[in-house]
Design a protein around this motif. Structure first.
Motif, PDB file in Angstrom:
ATOM      1  N   GLY A 440      -5.125  -3.125 -30.726  1.00 38.27           N
ATOM      2  CA  GLY A 440      -4.058  -2.381 -30.078  1.00 38.27           C
ATOM      3  C   GLY A 440      -3.479  -3.124 -28.911  1.00 38.27           C
ATOM      4  O   GLY A 440      -3.543  -4.347 -28.818  1.00 38.27           O
ATOM      5  N   SER A 441      -2.898  -2.351 -27.988  1.00 37.67           N
ATOM      6  CA  SER A 441      -2.206  -2.934 -26.844  1.00 37.67           C
ATOM      7  C   SER A 441      -2.515  -2.115 -25.606  1.00 37.67           C
ATOM      8  O   SER A 441      -3.030  -0.995 -25.689  1.00 37.67           O
ATOM      9  CB  SER A 441      -0.695  -2.962 -27.085  1.00 37.67           C
ATOM     10  OG  SER A 441      -0.200  -1.631 -27.250  1.00 37.67           O
ATOM     11  N   ALA A 442      -2.159  -2.680 -24.459  1.00 39.45           N
ATOM     12  CA  ALA A 442      -2.329  -1.985 -23.180  1.00 39.45           C
ATOM     13  C   ALA A 442      -1.108  -2.253 -22.331  1.00 39.45           C
ATOM     14  O   ALA A 442      -0.648  -3.392 -22.240  1.00 39.45           O
ATOM     15  CB  ALA A 442      -3.591  -2.434 -22.473  1.00 39.45           C
ATOM     16  N   ALA A 443      -0.574  -1.209 -21.727  1.00 38.15           N
ATOM     17  CA  ALA A 443       0.625  -1.338 -20.900  1.00 38.15           C
ATOM     18  C   ALA A 443       0.336  -0.810 -19.507  1.00 38.15           C
ATOM     19  O   ALA A 443      -0.413   0.166 -19.327  1.00 38.15           O
ATOM     20  CB  ALA A 443       1.793  -0.568 -21.517  1.00 38.15           C
ATOM     21  N   ASP A 444       0.920  -1.432 -18.528  1.00 33.15           N
ATOM     22  CA  ASP A 444       0.779  -0.997 -17.138  1.00 33.15           C
ATOM     23  C   ASP A 444       1.746   0.159 -16.889  1.00 33.15           C
ATOM     24  O   ASP A 444       2.964   0.010 -16.974  1.00 33.15           O
ATOM     25  CB  ASP A 444       1.098  -2.168 -16.206  1.00 33.15           C
ATOM     26  CG  ASP A 444       0.745  -1.857 -14.753  1.00 33.15           C
ATOM     27  OD1 ASP A 444       0.753  -0.656 -14.398  1.00 33.15           O
ATOM     28  OD2 ASP A 444       0.484  -2.790 -13.985  1.00 33.15           O
ATOM     29  N   VAL A 445       1.220   1.354 -16.625  1.00 32.49           N
ATOM     30  CA  VAL A 445       2.047   2.551 -16.420  1.00 32.49           C
ATOM     31  C   VAL A 445       1.901   3.046 -14.979  1.00 32.49           C
ATOM     32  O   VAL A 445       2.085   4.232 -14.708  1.00 32.49           O
ATOM     33  CB  VAL A 445       1.654   3.659 -17.416  1.00 32.49           C
ATOM     34  CG1 VAL A 445       2.002   3.254 -18.831  1.00 32.49           C
ATOM     35  CG2 VAL A 445       0.166   3.995 -17.300  1.00 32.49           C
ATOM     36  N   SER A 446       1.598   2.151 -14.075  1.00 32.24           N
ATOM     37  CA  SER A 446       1.409   2.564 -12.676  1.00 32.24           C
ATOM     38  C   SER A 446       2.678   3.160 -12.083  1.00 32.24           C
ATOM     39  O   SER A 446       2.637   4.162 -11.356  1.00 32.24           O
ATOM     40  CB  SER A 446       0.945   1.362 -11.838  1.00 32.24           C
ATOM     41  OG  SER A 446      -0.261   0.834 -12.349  1.00 32.24           O
ATOM     42  N   ASP A 447       3.842   2.563 -12.393  1.00 26.73           N
ATOM     43  CA  ASP A 447       5.095   3.087 -11.854  1.00 26.73           C
ATOM     44  C   ASP A 447       5.363   4.509 -12.354  1.00 26.73           C
ATOM     45  O   ASP A 447       5.802   5.384 -11.606  1.00 26.73           O
ATOM     46  CB  ASP A 447       6.257   2.166 -12.226  1.00 26.73           C
ATOM     47  CG  ASP A 447       6.159   0.822 -11.530  1.00 26.73           C
ATOM     48  OD1 ASP A 447       5.451   0.733 -10.495  1.00 26.73           O
ATOM     49  OD2 ASP A 447       6.773  -0.151 -12.019  1.00 26.73           O
ATOM     50  N   ARG A 448       5.104   4.724 -13.644  1.00 26.33           N
ATOM     51  CA  ARG A 448       5.317   6.066 -14.190  1.00 26.33           C
ATOM     52  C   ARG A 448       4.379   7.079 -13.552  1.00 26.33           C
ATOM     53  O   ARG A 448       4.772   8.195 -13.216  1.00 26.33           O
ATOM     54  CB  ARG A 448       5.130   6.054 -15.705  1.00 26.33           C
ATOM     55  CG  ARG A 448       5.242   7.437 -16.343  1.00 26.33           C
ATOM     56  CD  ARG A 448       5.251   7.373 -17.856  1.00 26.33           C
ATOM     57  NE  ARG A 448       4.026   6.841 -18.394  1.00 26.33           N
ATOM     58  CZ  ARG A 448       2.911   7.568 -18.577  1.00 26.33           C
ATOM     59  NH1 ARG A 448       2.875   8.840 -18.210  1.00 26.33           N
ATOM     60  NH2 ARG A 448       1.843   7.014 -19.112  1.00 26.33           N
TER      61      ARG A 448
END
Length: 884
Positions: A440-448
């Motif tokens: 799979g993948s991992a995304a940085d969602v800190s801003d959200r």
């Protein structure tokens, strides 16, 4: 359409694909300067031909109608002249012949003059009169000709001769002359009869001539019309088959080919002379459009097939990569245990770039302890999932160098620096069906996450003061029900409302009002103990939560009252506002988080009712009052329908002679469970909820109905009934229209409408317009409770009032204040000078009655005369007073 199809072949739009200019062919149009006969133009020509046919038919029809009118006029004249003459001539013949003048004359001659009976003489006179009358009708119906005049004169001479013979035999003419006169009369009758026969023959000949002319016109006109109609029908059939049906059939076949995706062979229309090509009419344009569509679709499908082929190849090549690509990539082979992390994902997890592939334990060590369980649960879900299944989880990553708690120099916190990752994974099964790998993948969602946190803060905090809002308070109350360390009786709410804030806001502006609210929030927050907090609900309403019990809450309320005795500084000004506080303590009887807040609001309402600037502690009696109020509001309309709400009537008497003049209709409510309900209790509820409108209509209808019944009982005596009109009723335009429409049918006689002074002050011009509409209908108008409102003499004189009702408070003060009589005398004299009658309310003693009579008051009502009566008691009073 005409502009498009009339272009020259070389002027076709250049945007047509596939070389449509050349494909049109020689039969696609006509030579230069020649206009093509399109379907629209052909339809216009057919319509013009149809108009011509209709015009011919109209002309023929008009001629036929005129001919028939001539025939009808001829026979109508005959009916008016000849028929009347024939009837008159028949009557003359009858009165002269058998049983008429001649027979009576002969009978008299045979009997002799001396023996001629009076009855025979009367019969002869009657026959002569009738014969002359009918002869006059014949002569007067139309001017007679010369022959008719001679015949009429001969008959008249014979009648005159008989008249002379009967009246004076000595002056009679000789027998030979009499016989000649008789023969002339007979010839005259025959001549007149022949004249009538000739007139009828002439009319019949003229009628036959006209009918023959009409037959010729029908034959010729009908033939012309038939030829035109047949030609038009033939042209329409030919045009439809050759110009519409045939081309449409070819277009349908082309459309079917388009639907079958048979796009290789061009569509081929037909020109004017069966030559290949498309005509230049509307169907030809449609055919060219289909050909263009065929070409475009052929190219489009070819491009789609090429793209599909390429996509198929790329899909097989990049299927796995496309499913897993999202910033950082990861792959875990469950059979070998290999755990792959991309360089980007290592960076997001704060792992060394060259440290080798970490195991699951090393990965979990870099995840926030509070989120590790969620990550493990998501991975376990993947391990037991089906092929192609996916899973997602969000977690926080520990910073590489943990920092001490608390705010940083720039104002941010450690929580602001925490990074959030969104992990997405898919499941891949092996040949045996078991899960072989997770990727799979991992995304940085800190801003959200940061944005969501700000949204949550905005949703739960007031934008002006920064205090928590109602949503935060309700959420906190629900959580406090299960929180450890807080008992059910250790929680109290103080509902605060600023006294005088509206004056500040309206007079100094909203900007100053906002500063006052901010200063208020700061002052309240500065007085709170640890664990307590303040919430702004909106406007100038605040709530203080005190999780420390009743005594602490009361102490906090007193501290707040004391603190707000000092002015607030807002916008460079010292402003004074007070506090009204409603205090409610959780008694453990309700699990509704809004219940405690509602109780505090009820206590605040009572505090403001009792003069503001105070604290009221909520108790069960307040809740009971609210419940009763709620029930009255709910039961008002059903009780009105069930008849539990009824009218009573208080008599109004004339003071000079004690005569009963009318009643005031008053509404009462006998609740089936609560018993009698005071109007002072349910009328304000009806005003607030709008139920006063159906209630007022009910009162009006019942009062008018009862007034009509009493007036019929009294034989039309001038009995009156007063009905009160509330402010809510008066300012509802539709309601006023309905009332006036109801009263317009003769129901306004004897009705008086009472309104208060204050109702006429809010909008004087509109009030005057409404009252004048009632006045124009014949409804007398009373100003009720005069003296308790504005008491404006200008309003009293400019409004169409007929009666002034002095409030009970003026009458009751007669015994205690010696100046009261002079005041009432002035009111009565003023009313009389401007043409108003005066009614005194609340008269209860003989002394009050005597004073009112002495100062000239016209009418009075009160307990001295009678309390409000039921219909039966009111009718008994009417009988006792001798009104019916």
């Amino acid at each position: 359409m005409t502009d498009i199809v009339s272009e020259e072949p070389g002027a076709l739009p250049k945007a047509l694909p596939g070389g449509m200019h050349d494909r049109a062919g020689p039969g696609s149009g006509s030579g230069p300067g020649r206009r093509t006969l399109t379907i629209a133009r052909s339809a216009l020509l057919l319509a013009a031909a149809l108009v011509v046919c209709l015009a011919v038919m109209l002309a023929v029809g008009l001629q036929l109608m005129q001919g028939m009118d001539r025939v009808a006029d001829g026979w109508r004249d005959y009916d008016l002249q000849a028929a009347t003459k024939s009837d008159a001539l028949s009557e003359v013949r009858g009165h002269l012949g058998l049983g008429g003048v001649i027979d009576h004359f002969r009978e008299g001659a045979q009997a002799g003059t001396a023996g001629h009976a009076a009855g025979d003489h009367a019969a002869l006179d009657r026959a002569l009169a009738l014969a002359r009358a009918n002869l006059a009708i014949y002569r007067d119906i139309v001017t007679p000709g010369e022959d008719e005049a001679r015949a009429i004169a001969a008959i008249a001479a014979f009648l005159d001769a008989i008249q002379v013979q009967m009246e004076d035999p000595a002056a009679a003419i000789p027998a030979e002359a009499f016989d000649a006169c008789r023969r002339d009369a007979v010839k005259g009758l025959a001549a007149l009869n022949s004249h009538l026969s000739a007139q009828r023959a002439r009319l019949t000949a003229a009628t036959l001539t006209d009918i023959e002319a009409l037959q010729w016109l029908m034959a010729v006109g009908g033939g012309i019309i038939a030829v035109l109609v047949l030609a038009l029908a033939g042209t329409a059939v030919w045009f439809t088959r050759s110009r519409i049906v045939g081309p449409l059939g070819r277009l349908v076949e082309d459309a079917r080919r388009l639907a079958r995706r048979d796009l290789d062979r061009p569509f081929q229309g037909w020109g004017r002379r069966r030559e290949p090509g498309f005509r230049r009419d509307e169907l030809g344009l449609l055919g060219r459009s289909l050909e263009d569509s065929r070409t475009a679709l052929r190219d489009l499908f070819a491009a789609i097939e090429e793209k599909t082929r390429r996509l198929g190849e790329s899909e097989r090549r990049y299927a796995m990569a496309a499913a897993a690509t999202n910033d950082g990539l990861w792959d875990w082979d469950l059979e070998s245990g290999d755990f792959y992390l991309s360089a980007r994902l290592r960076q997001m997890l704060h792992l060394p770039a060259d440290g080798g592939d970490p195991g699951l334990a090393a990965l979990l060590a870099h995840i926030h302890p509070d989120d590790r369980h969620a990550v493990l649960a998501a991975i376990r879900q993947g391990e037991h999932g089906a092929d192609g299944a996916s899973f997602d989880v969000e977690f926080r990553v520990l910073p590489p160098n943990p920092e001490p708690e608390g705010p940083k120099p720039d104002g941010s916190t450690q929580e602001d620096a925490t990074r959030w990752l969104h992990l997405h994974g898919i499941v891949a099964a092996g040949p045996d069906g078991r899960v072989a790998r997770l990727a799979g993948s991992a995304a940085d969602v800190s801003d959200r996450k940061s944005y969501e946190a700000r949204l949550v803060h905005q949703a739960t905090h007031d934008f002006l003061t920064g205090l928590p809002n109602r949503a935060y308070l309700i959420h906190w109350l629900r959580g406090s029900r299960t929180a450890e360390g807080i008992g059910r009786s250790d929680l109290a709410l103080l509902f605060l409302d600023l006294d005088g804030f509206k004056v500040v806001n309206d007079s100094l502006g909203h900007a100053v009002g906002d500063r006052v609210l901010v200063a208020t929030a700061e002052r309240i927050a500065g007085l709170l103990e640890p664990g307590e907090f303040v919430v702004r609900l909106g406007g100038d309403e605040f709530v203080v939560a005190v999780p420390a019990g009743r005594e602490a809450a009361i102490a906090r309320a007193h501290a707040l009252e004391t603190a707000f005795q000092r002015p607030l500084c807002a916008g460079g000004m010292d402003l004074r506002v007070g506090l009204s506080i409603g205090l409610a303590v959780d008694d453990g009887t309700s699990d509704d988080p809004d219940g405690l807040l509602r109780d505090a609001d009820i206590a605040l309402y009572r505090a403001k009712e009792h003069g503001k600037g105070r604290t009221v502690l909520f108790d069960a009696s307040l809740r009971e009052a609210i419940l009763i109020r709620s029930r009255l509001q709910r039961d008002l309309t059903p009780s009105l329908e069930a008849g539990d709400i009824f009218l009573v009537y208080q008599p109004i008497v004339s003071l000079p002679d004690g005569r009963l003049t009318g009643f005031e209709a008053l509404v009462r409510w006998r609740h089936p469970d609560l018993g009698p309900v005071s109007p002072a209790q349910f009328i304000p509820i009806a005003e607030e909820t709008g139920q006063i409108l159906p209630l007022g209509r009910h009162v009006l209808e019942r009062a008018v109905e009862q007034l009509g019944r009493w007036r019929r009982m009294a034989g039309g005596a001038a009995l009156t009934v007063n009905v009160n009109l509330s402010a809510r009723q008066m300012w509802d335009e539709r309601y006023v229209d309905d009332m006036l429409a109801f009263l317009a049918g003769g129901r306004a006689d004897g009705l008086k409408v009472e309104v208060t002074e204050s109702m006429t002050v809010a909008d004087h011009d509109q009030a005057r317009g409404i009252l004048e509409r009632f006045h124009a209908l014949g409804v007398a108008l009373c100003m009720d409770d005069f003296g308790t409102g504005y008491s404006s003499l200008s309003h009293l004189g400019s409004l169409p009032f007929d009666i002034v009702k002095i409030d009970k408070s003026f009458v009751s003060a007669l015994g205690s204040d010696p100046r009261q009589e002079s005041l009432l005398r002035g009111i009565v004299e003023l009313a009389h000078r401007i043409g108003l009658e005066v009614v005194a309310e609340g008269v209860e003693t003989e002394e009050e009655r005597a004073v009112l009579t002495r100062i000239g008051c016209d009418y009075a009502q009160g307990y001295l005369f009678a309390r409000p009566l039921s219909v039966a008691d009111a009718e008994a009073l009417l009988l006792a007073a001798g009104r019916p």
